[in-house]
Scaffold this active site. Structure first.
Site, PDB file in Angstrom:
ATOM      1  N   SER A   1     -66.099 -73.323  34.509  1.00 51.19           N
ATOM      2  CA  SER A   1     -65.449 -72.062  34.891  1.00 51.19           C
ATOM      3  C   SER A   1     -66.368 -71.079  35.614  1.00 51.19           C
ATOM      4  CB  SER A   1     -64.856 -71.384  33.657  1.00 51.19           C
ATOM      5  OG  SER A   1     -63.662 -72.033  33.308  1.00 51.19           O
TER       6      SER A   1
ATOM      7  N   LYS B   1     -65.307 -70.202  39.010  1.00 56.68           N
ATOM      8  CA  LYS B   1     -64.257 -69.209  39.276  1.00 56.68           C
ATOM      9  C   LYS B   1     -64.838 -67.964  39.947  1.00 56.68           C
ATOM     10  CE  LYS B   1     -61.408 -71.127  35.610  1.00 56.68           C
ATOM     11  NZ  LYS B   1     -61.125 -71.195  34.181  1.00 56.68           N
TER      12      LYS B   1
ATOM     13  N   TYR C   1     -58.941 -77.294  42.244  1.00 57.36           N
ATOM     14  CA  TYR C   1     -59.395 -76.708  40.974  1.00 57.36           C
ATOM     15  C   TYR C   1     -60.253 -77.703  40.171  1.00 57.36           C
ATOM     16  CZ  TYR C   1     -59.467 -74.841  36.281  1.00 57.36           C
ATOM     17  OH  TYR C   1     -59.909 -74.410  35.056  1.00 57.36           O
TER      18      TYR C   1
ATOM     19  N   TYR D   1     -63.213 -64.655  28.426  1.00 59.47           N
ATOM     20  CA  TYR D   1     -61.924 -64.855  27.762  1.00 59.47           C
ATOM     21  C   TYR D   1     -61.741 -63.885  26.597  1.00 59.47           C
ATOM     22  CZ  TYR D   1     -63.282 -68.866  30.395  1.00 59.47           C
ATOM     23  OH  TYR D   1     -63.769 -69.652  31.390  1.00 59.47           O
TER      24      TYR D   1
ATOM     25  N   VAL E   1     -67.232 -74.020  30.115  1.00 54.46           N
ATOM     26  CA  VAL E   1     -67.321 -74.929  28.961  1.00 54.46           C
ATOM     27  C   VAL E   1     -68.416 -75.984  29.109  1.00 54.46           C
ATOM     28  CG1 VAL E   1     -64.972 -74.637  28.061  1.00 54.46           C
ATOM     29  CG2 VAL E   1     -65.423 -76.388  29.792  1.00 54.46           C
TER      30      VAL E   1
HETATM   31  N1  GLN Z   1     -62.325 -77.618  33.313  1.00 54.54           N
HETATM   32  C1  GLN Z   1     -62.034 -76.653  32.284  1.00 54.54           C
HETATM   33  C2  GLN Z   1     -60.538 -76.398  32.258  1.00 54.54           C
HETATM   34  O1  GLN Z   1     -59.942 -76.384  33.292  1.00 54.54           O
HETATM   35  C3  GLN Z   1     -62.760 -75.346  32.589  1.00 54.54           C
HETATM   36  C4  GLN Z   1     -62.565 -74.319  31.519  1.00 54.54           C
HETATM   37  C5  GLN Z   1     -63.782 -73.480  31.241  1.00 54.54           C
HETATM   38  O2  GLN Z   1     -64.906 -73.753  31.673  1.00 54.54           O
HETATM   39  N2  GLN Z   1     -63.589 -72.468  30.427  1.00 54.54           N
HETATM   40  O3  GLN Z   1     -59.977 -76.203  31.199  1.00 54.54           O
END
Ligand code: GLN
Length: 311
Positions: free
Chosen positions: A64, A67, A194, A247, A265
């Site tokens: 993420s 992003k 994505y 989050y 993650v």
């Molecule tokens: N690849 C993970 C997902 O799409 C990325 C989520 C994350 O890093 N929080 O759920």
């Protein structure tokens, strides 16, 4: 300040705790098999000074953290029109939550939850189509991060394939938004972008440099007189990182660390001290909110040792 000594001190302090707590992400084999006993930290200052300690040269899946870069690209390309499809409110929910989308007619709360990042990917795919389909959104993303690092950055093909093979929730989120008319492109094309952005491999040193524009009003980390984002856009990315970047832990992170942060993650976190420096930390074991456990501890120690905070 001797940043090198500060970073080395943080790694020495936290090393005994490696592997003690938290869990590596297990939703795909390529992440489940990562050794949790790793910790890297690096920083890049506004003057171009760099420091790094621990496993700062080991590449990992940025997940993420991507992003931040896709939001940057979408802000460069769409300007304020981006916000017609995406909100700017903290979600107070898990990164992959579906519940708010129904109540809010398929408009994601912010660009840093999965739904928001999928909506950003849709905008990037449309931008490429507007250019007569020259290139791809995936190539645009890699070009941006490579230019910010000054070296080629690649996708991990195995991680990208696993993201696609197991991405039931993301597929659900994308279909849900599509049903509300909030995605212009085919779900497959948007998710392919994505899933690949999640699978970018970088190390802490590369990340600290690549996100270096966030600590100096959008100036390119090493190209003189080149702007990645303007001052207002940069401030806004930092504001979103502070309020939405971790989050449903964003309130605790602001309380305990007090810096704009974005987590992934894969165990990476990017944190910004505006007008000073950008930090990247990585340790794969996560807490229940999906944020790196020792990564957050490392940031707490950094703030305590340096007194740097936006507050
Ligand atoms: N690849 C993970 C997902 O799409 C990325 C989520 C994350 O890093 N929080 O759920």
């Amino acid at each position: 300040m001797n940043y090198q000594a500060v970073l080395e001190d943080i790694v020495t302090t936290l090393r005994p705790f490696l592997g003690a707590d938290g869990k590596v992400a297990s939703y795909i084999p390529a992440l489940a098999c990562i050794d949790p006993k790793q910790l890297g930290i690096a920083l890049h200052t506004c003057n171009g000074e760099e420091a790094a300690a621990g496993d700062s040269a080991t590449p990992f899946s940025i997940q993420s953290l991507s992003k931040v870069f896709t939001l940057t690209l979408a802000m460069q390309r769409l300007g304020d029109a981006l916000w017609e499809r995406i909100g700017r409110e903290p979600s107070g929910s898990a990164f992959n939550s579906l519940v708010q989308l129904e109540n809010e007619q398929g408009k994601p709360r912010n660009p840093f939850i999965n739904a928001g990042a999928i909506a950003v990917a849709d905008r990037l795919v449309s931008h490429v189509q507007g250019k007569g389909n020259r290139g791809s959104a995936k190539a645009d993303i890699l070009a941006l991060v490579s230019s910010l690092c000054g070296e080629p950055i690649e996708f991990d093909a195995e991680v990208a394939a696993s993201e696609a093979a197991t991405g039931y929730r993301n597929i659900a989120l994308a279909n849900f938004m599509k049903s509300f008319g909030k995605l212009d492109n085919d779900v497959e094309a948007v998710l392919d972008t994505y899933f690949h952005q999640c699978a970018i491999r970088m190390n802490c040193q590369q990340l600290a440099r690549a996100a270096g524009f966030l600590c100096c009003d959008g100036a390119h980390p090493f190209e003189q007189d080149s702007e990645v984002t303007n001052e207002r856009q940069t401030r806004r990315i930092n504001a979103l990182m502070l309020t939405c970047g971790t989050y449903d832990a964003a309130g605790d992170v602001a309380f305990n660390i007090g810096l704009p942060c974005k987590s992934g993650v894969g165990g990476g976190i990017v944190a910004v001290v505006p007008d000073r420096l950008t930090l990247a930390v990585w340790s794969p074991a996560l807490d229940a909110t999906g944020n790196s456990l020792l990564g957050m501890k490392a940031l707490e120690l950094f703030v305590a040792k340096t007194g740097l905070s936006v507050f």
